[in-house]
Design a protein around this motif. Sequence first.
Motif, PDB file in Angstrom:
ATOM      1  N   GLN A  36       0.862  -1.173   0.000  1.00  0.00           N
ATOM      2  CA  GLN A  36       0.000   0.000   0.000  1.00  0.00           C
ATOM      3  C   GLN A  36       0.902   1.229   0.000  1.00  0.00           C
ATOM      4  O   GLN A  36       1.924   1.261   0.690  1.00  0.00           O
ATOM      5  N   ALA A  37       0.544   2.222  -0.772  1.00  0.00           N
ATOM      6  CA  ALA A  37       1.383   3.413  -0.870  1.00  0.00           C
ATOM      7  C   ALA A  37       0.519   4.654  -1.031  1.00  0.00           C
ATOM      8  O   ALA A  37      -0.620   4.584  -1.495  1.00  0.00           O
ATOM      9  N   PHE A  38       1.089   5.777  -0.634  1.00  0.00           N
ATOM     10  CA  PHE A  38       0.414   7.065  -0.755  1.00  0.00           C
ATOM     11  C   PHE A  38       1.398   8.093  -1.283  1.00  0.00           C
ATOM     12  O   PHE A  38       2.590   8.008  -1.024  1.00  0.00           O
ATOM     13  N   VAL A  39       0.878   9.050  -2.010  1.00  0.00           N
ATOM     14  CA  VAL A  39       1.650  10.220  -2.382  1.00  0.00           C
ATOM     15  C   VAL A  39       1.205  11.330  -1.441  1.00  0.00           C
ATOM     16  O   VAL A  39       0.022  11.669  -1.390  1.00  0.00           O
ATOM     17  N   ILE A  40       2.140  11.836  -0.679  1.00  0.00           N
ATOM     18  CA  ILE A  40       1.849  12.907   0.262  1.00  0.00           C
ATOM     19  C   ILE A  40       2.718  14.083  -0.142  1.00  0.00           C
ATOM     20  O   ILE A  40       3.932  13.948  -0.276  1.00  0.00           O
ATOM     21  N   SER A  41       2.090  15.220  -0.357  1.00  0.00           N
ATOM     22  CA  SER A  41       2.863  16.363  -0.857  1.00  0.00           C
ATOM     23  C   SER A  41       2.476  17.653  -0.151  1.00  0.00           C
ATOM     24  O   SER A  41       1.405  17.773   0.435  1.00  0.00           O
ATOM     25  N   LEU A  42       3.377  18.578  -0.242  1.00  0.00           N
ATOM     26  CA  LEU A  42       3.193  19.917   0.297  1.00  0.00           C
ATOM     27  C   LEU A  42       3.645  20.874  -0.793  1.00  0.00           C
ATOM     28  O   LEU A  42       4.771  20.766  -1.276  1.00  0.00           O
ATOM     29  N   ASN A  43       2.774  21.762  -1.214  1.00  0.00           N
ATOM     30  CA  ASN A  43       3.111  22.680  -2.299  1.00  0.00           C
ATOM     31  C   ASN A  43       4.195  23.650  -1.891  1.00  0.00           C
ATOM     32  O   ASN A  43       4.178  24.202  -0.800  1.00  0.00           O
ATOM     33  N   GLY A  44       5.136  23.856  -2.797  1.00  0.00           N
ATOM     34  CA  GLY A  44       6.191  24.831  -2.571  1.00  0.00           C
ATOM     35  C   GLY A  44       5.700  26.233  -2.884  1.00  0.00           C
ATOM     36  O   GLY A  44       4.715  26.424  -3.590  1.00  0.00           O
ATOM     37  N   GLU A  45       6.392  27.200  -2.343  1.00  0.00           N
ATOM     38  CA  GLU A  45       6.017  28.594  -2.586  1.00  0.00           C
ATOM     39  C   GLU A  45       7.048  29.282  -3.461  1.00  0.00           C
ATOM     40  O   GLU A  45       6.722  29.976  -4.401  1.00  0.00           O
ATOM     41  N   CYS A  46       8.313  29.085  -3.149  1.00  0.00           N
ATOM     42  CA  CYS A  46       9.399  29.708  -3.907  1.00  0.00           C
ATOM     43  C   CYS A  46      10.410  28.620  -4.233  1.00  0.00           C
ATOM     44  O   CYS A  46      10.926  27.959  -3.329  1.00  0.00           O
ATOM     45  N   LEU A  47      10.675  28.405  -5.502  1.00  0.00           N
ATOM     46  CA  LEU A  47      11.570  27.341  -5.919  1.00  0.00           C
ATOM     47  C   LEU A  47      12.958  27.856  -6.315  1.00  0.00           C
ATOM     48  O   LEU A  47      13.708  27.171  -7.002  1.00  0.00           O
ATOM     49  N   ASP A  48      13.282  29.061  -5.863  1.00  0.00           N
ATOM     50  CA  ASP A  48      14.618  29.606  -6.105  1.00  0.00           C
ATOM     51  C   ASP A  48      15.636  28.811  -5.304  1.00  0.00           C
ATOM     52  O   ASP A  48      15.318  28.177  -4.306  1.00  0.00           O
ATOM     53  N   HIS A  49      16.897  28.877  -5.735  1.00  0.00           N
ATOM     54  CA  HIS A  49      17.970  28.219  -4.983  1.00  0.00           C
ATOM     55  C   HIS A  49      18.141  28.913  -3.646  1.00  0.00           C
ATOM     56  O   HIS A  49      17.988  30.120  -3.523  1.00  0.00           O
ATOM     57  N   GLY A  50      18.443  28.150  -2.625  1.00  0.00           N
ATOM     58  CA  GLY A  50      18.657  28.710  -1.305  1.00  0.00           C
ATOM     59  C   GLY A  50      18.828  27.618  -0.280  1.00  0.00           C
ATOM     60  O   GLY A  50      18.720  26.432  -0.578  1.00  0.00           O
ATOM     61  N   GLU A  51      19.070  28.025   0.934  1.00  0.00           N
ATOM     62  CA  GLU A  51      19.327  27.076   2.008  1.00  0.00           C
ATOM     63  C   GLU A  51      18.179  27.005   3.008  1.00  0.00           C
ATOM     64  O   GLU A  51      18.269  26.285   4.004  1.00  0.00           O
ATOM     65  N   THR A  52      17.110  27.748   2.791  1.00  0.00           N
ATOM     66  CA  THR A  52      15.983  27.745   3.715  1.00  0.00           C
ATOM     67  C   THR A  52      14.688  27.474   2.953  1.00  0.00           C
ATOM     68  O   THR A  52      14.642  27.564   1.729  1.00  0.00           O
ATOM     69  N   ILE A  53      13.657  27.153   3.701  1.00  0.00           N
ATOM     70  CA  ILE A  53      12.337  26.979   3.100  1.00  0.00           C
ATOM     71  C   ILE A  53      11.503  28.205   3.424  1.00  0.00           C
ATOM     72  O   ILE A  53      11.798  28.941   4.365  1.00  0.00           O
ATOM     73  N   SER A  54      10.462  28.418   2.639  1.00  0.00           N
ATOM     74  CA  SER A  54       9.618  29.590   2.850  1.00  0.00           C
ATOM     75  C   SER A  54       8.807  29.441   4.136  1.00  0.00           C
ATOM     76  O   SER A  54       8.581  28.334   4.641  1.00  0.00           O
ATOM     77  N   ALA A  55       8.351  30.548   4.661  1.00  0.00           N
ATOM     78  CA  ALA A  55       7.536  30.541   5.875  1.00  0.00           C
ATOM     79  C   ALA A  55       6.236  29.763   5.662  1.00  0.00           C
ATOM     80  O   ALA A  55       5.765  29.076   6.567  1.00  0.00           O
ATOM     81  N   THR A  56       5.672  29.846   4.474  1.00  0.00           N
ATOM     82  CA  THR A  56       4.437  29.125   4.169  1.00  0.00           C
ATOM     83  C   THR A  56       4.655  27.615   4.222  1.00  0.00           C
ATOM     84  O   THR A  56       3.850  26.875   4.799  1.00  0.00           O
ATOM     85  N   VAL A  57       5.743  27.154   3.635  1.00  0.00           N
ATOM     86  CA  VAL A  57       6.055  25.723   3.658  1.00  0.00           C
ATOM     87  C   VAL A  57       6.381  25.288   5.082  1.00  0.00           C
ATOM     88  O   VAL A  57       5.904  24.249   5.550  1.00  0.00           O
ATOM     89  N   GLU A  58       7.151  26.079   5.787  1.00  0.00           N
ATOM     90  CA  GLU A  58       7.484  25.749   7.174  1.00  0.00           C
ATOM     91  C   GLU A  58       6.228  25.641   8.037  1.00  0.00           C
ATOM     92  O   GLU A  58       6.106  24.752   8.877  1.00  0.00           O
TER      93      GLU A  58
END
Length: 88
Positions: A36-58
Motif C-alpha cells: 500500500q502506498a500514498f503520495v503525500i505532498s506539500l506545495n512549494g512557494e518559492c523554488l529559487d535556490h537557497g538554504e531555507t524553506i519559505s515561511a508558508t512551507v514551514e
Amino acid sequence: MCEPVLPLRASSAFTHDFSPGSILGLAQELYGEAPQAFVISLNGECLDHGETISATVEAGLPSLLELVVRLTEELLQTGDRLSPSVSE
C-alpha cells in the motif's frame, strides 16, 4: 495532499519515466503483490535556490508530519489497508 497510489502497468521501459503507480505495478508483476502506498505532498512557494524553506512551507510541515504519523499509526494498529480521504 494525500492520495492513495494504485498499481499501474508501466508505460515505458525507461526508469526515469516511472510514476509511483508504475513502480507498484512492477512490484505486483515481480512479486505477486504491491505494498500500500500514498503520495503525500506539500506545495512549494518559492523554488529559487537557497538554504531555507519559505515561511508558508514551514508552517505546513507540522500538519504534513501529523498526517504521516496518523496514517502510520492507523496502519500499524489495524493491520488493514487504509483509504484516506485526506487532502491538505
